[in-house]
Design an enzyme around this catalytic site. Sequence first.
Site, PDB file in Angstrom:
ATOM      1  N   HIS A  63       0.852  -1.185   0.000  1.00  0.00           N
ATOM      2  CA  HIS A  63       0.000   0.000   0.000  1.00  0.00           C
ATOM      3  C   HIS A  63       0.892   1.240   0.000  1.00  0.00           C
ATOM      4  CE1 HIS A  63      -3.825  -2.135   1.660  1.00  0.00           C
ATOM      5  NE2 HIS A  63      -3.744  -2.190   0.350  1.00  0.00           N
ATOM      6  N   ASP A  65       1.095   4.075   1.458  1.00  0.00           N
ATOM      7  CA  ASP A  65       1.611   4.752   2.646  1.00  0.00           C
ATOM      8  C   ASP A  65       2.787   4.004   3.283  1.00  0.00           C
ATOM      9  OD1 ASP A  65      -0.264   2.766   3.295  1.00  0.00           O
ATOM     10  OD2 ASP A  65      -0.793   3.687   5.201  1.00  0.00           O
ATOM     11  N   HIS A 138      -4.221  -8.899   6.816  1.00  0.00           N
ATOM     12  CA  HIS A 138      -4.652  -7.639   6.210  1.00  0.00           C
ATOM     13  C   HIS A 138      -5.418  -7.978   4.936  1.00  0.00           C
ATOM     14  CE1 HIS A 138      -4.790  -3.394   5.833  1.00  0.00           C
ATOM     15  NE2 HIS A 138      -3.871  -3.255   4.903  1.00  0.00           N
TER      16      HIS A 138
END
Length: 303
Positions: A63, A65, A138
């Site tokens: 991801h 970030d 996740h």
Amino acid sequence: MLDVCLLGTAGMMPLPYRRLTALLTRYNGSSLLIDCGEGTQVAMKEQGYSFKPIDIMCFTHYHADHISGLPGFLLTMGNAERTEPLTVIGPKGLERVVNALRVIAPELPFEIHYRELTETTEDISLCGYQIHAFRVNHNVPCYGYSVSIPRIGKFDIERVKAQKIPQRFWNRLQHGQTMEENGIVYTPDMVLGAPRKGIKVTYCTDSRPTQGIVQAAKRSDLFICEGMYAEEEKLEKARQYKHMTFYEAAELAREACVKELWLTHFSPSLVRAESYMPKVKAIFGAAGLGFDGRTVELEFEEE
């Protein structure tokens, strides 16, 4: 001694007072970086750390970030005159993702070696670090990491003398070499006592609580764990997006018998995080808030 620094603690988007996720460890002249969110370069500069000694980069997942700061970071490493190979570790697809990001950083003065993770747990030994990667829960493939510095047993002079080991071999045996003379093989275990407790740091972001996290973090000196949400009413949102609350992270820390917990990877909507800490500490007393630049030097235990 292991130096640990939280370079960034924000989740999802950077804020004026919080950079995106990154953790730096330093040991014996070698640095290891976990995740490289936007702003990691600036955070490194603010702390006065050098880019050149970074030998290992570990990525939890892909991801933005957690990896969007990589291209510029690699260019800065190149400008720091690094020529030694860099090892990057991450879930399946690592080489494809890194090469895609390197479209804007195509030429580097050092090689990149890739170690893609495919198993539930994997162990890697590099630059004095013992790295234990463990899969977490996740919404994309994601791993946590335990970084350990092992410590060999003490040199046992009584055992050495009893076995009549030539003194000229003592130093090399103590440092892990095997020696042979006149058909006799001398091994390091012949001069050392039992291994002593080392140093262990466990890092986990972007996951629901799992027993795998508890097992990986067992008896860590420092457990750095995501606390995306602190508001109790956001538990259902944490479940939906596969994140954790402050209180779930504290439960993991308590179950894993860690020495200290730092919460990190906060939601950008979270304000006054410190006001939630009394309830967190009621679950696990040695809990604290992570903040950009939070640093600790972890020492081997005195005997």
